[in-house]
Design an enzyme around this catalytic site. Structure first.
Site, short mmCIF file in Angstrom:
data_model
loop_
_atom_site.label_atom_id
_atom_site.label_comp_id
_atom_site.label_asym_id
_atom_site.label_seq_id
_atom_site.Cartn_x
_atom_site.Cartn_y
_atom_site.Cartn_z
N GLU A 1 0.82 -1.22 0.00
CA GLU A 1 0.00 0.00 0.00
C GLU A 1 0.85 1.27 0.00
O GLU A 1 0.36 2.34 0.37
CB GLU A 1 -0.93 0.00 1.22
N HIS B 1 -12.36 -3.48 3.25
CA HIS B 1 -10.92 -3.44 3.47
C HIS B 1 -10.55 -3.09 4.91
O HIS B 1 -10.06 -3.94 5.64
CB HIS B 1 -10.29 -2.45 2.48
N HIS C 1 -2.68 2.59 8.37
CA HIS C 1 -3.75 1.78 7.78
C HIS C 1 -3.82 0.47 8.54
O HIS C 1 -2.79 -0.16 8.80
CB HIS C 1 -3.48 1.52 6.31
#
Length: 219
Positions: free
Chosen positions: A80, A162, A99
């Site tokens: 990512e 997600h 994240h």
């Protein structure tokens, strides 16, 4: 703070992220801004094994900032990395991006739902609600673009099917916000068991944000 000190802090915060329960396994990722780019956690390395030298230094186009040491290939950055780079590029005031796949926030995201102003603490995420970015394959430009848009005027967003992303002025603040977003997601899910909770108005949320600013909440 020197880069070495920042590397040590980033590893420590990544381990705290894991210990807090908002992340599992090798999922999730964390980055911090440095001159010319960012430091980001490597791909597929358990946090308990991660060392400061394992962090990857990239510019915001994804190119390595330093050549690998002889005999020690540089680790691959998180898949990512693009998301982190694009968020940092679009938000010059942001110093850290986190994240994770926290359970309750991800459960909401699996329905494509953000978190509305059902509770005044939503304001800690920078606005009247916490948006949910549309689904896109992990590691893609499409995913990154959706997150950057969902974060406009905000410090946190969910990512459909997600997880969640938060930004902050430093690593500690980013982690604290991620824990708060997960807590709010859990409360919201429990409130939904009774039915859709009543929502605070835009005026009420602005009053909360004004109160936060007056009291320097979170500083």
């Amino acid at each position: 703070m020197s880069e070495q000190d920042l590397r040590e802090q980033l590893v420590a915060v990544a381990r705290r992220m894991q210990a807090s329960g908002i992340n599992q396994g090798t999922s999730g990722n964390l980055s911090a801004r440095i001159p010319g780019g960012m430091l980001i956690t490597p791909s597929s390395l358990p946090y308990e094994l991660m060392q400061p030298g394992d962090l990857v230094a990239l510019d915001l186009a994804g190119k390595p900032l330093v050549a690998p040491e002889p005999g020690r290939p540089q680790r691959r950055p998180s898949s990512e990395w693009r998301l982190h780079a694009d968020v940092l590029a679009s938000r010059p005031e942001v110093q850290a991006v986190l994240h994770c796949h926290s359970i309750h926030a991800t459960a909401l995201a699996c329905h494509g739902r953000g978190i509305p102003p059902f509770h005044y603490m939503i304001a800690v995420a920078g606005g009247h609600d916490i948006r949910c970015a549309p689904y896109a394959t992990f590691g893609t430009q499409l995913l990154s673009d959706g997150v950057v848009e969902a974060l406009q005027g905000r410090l946190a967003c969910l990512m459909a099917q997600h997880g969640q992303v938060v930004v902050g002025p430093n690593l500690d603040r980013a982690l604290a916000l991620a824990v708060e977003v997960e807590t709010l997601a859990r409360i919201y899910l429990q409130a939904l068991a009774i039915g859709e909770p009543p929502l605070l108005s835009a005026e009420q949320m602005e009053q909360v944000r004004h109160q936060f600013r007056t009291l320097l909440y979170g500083h």
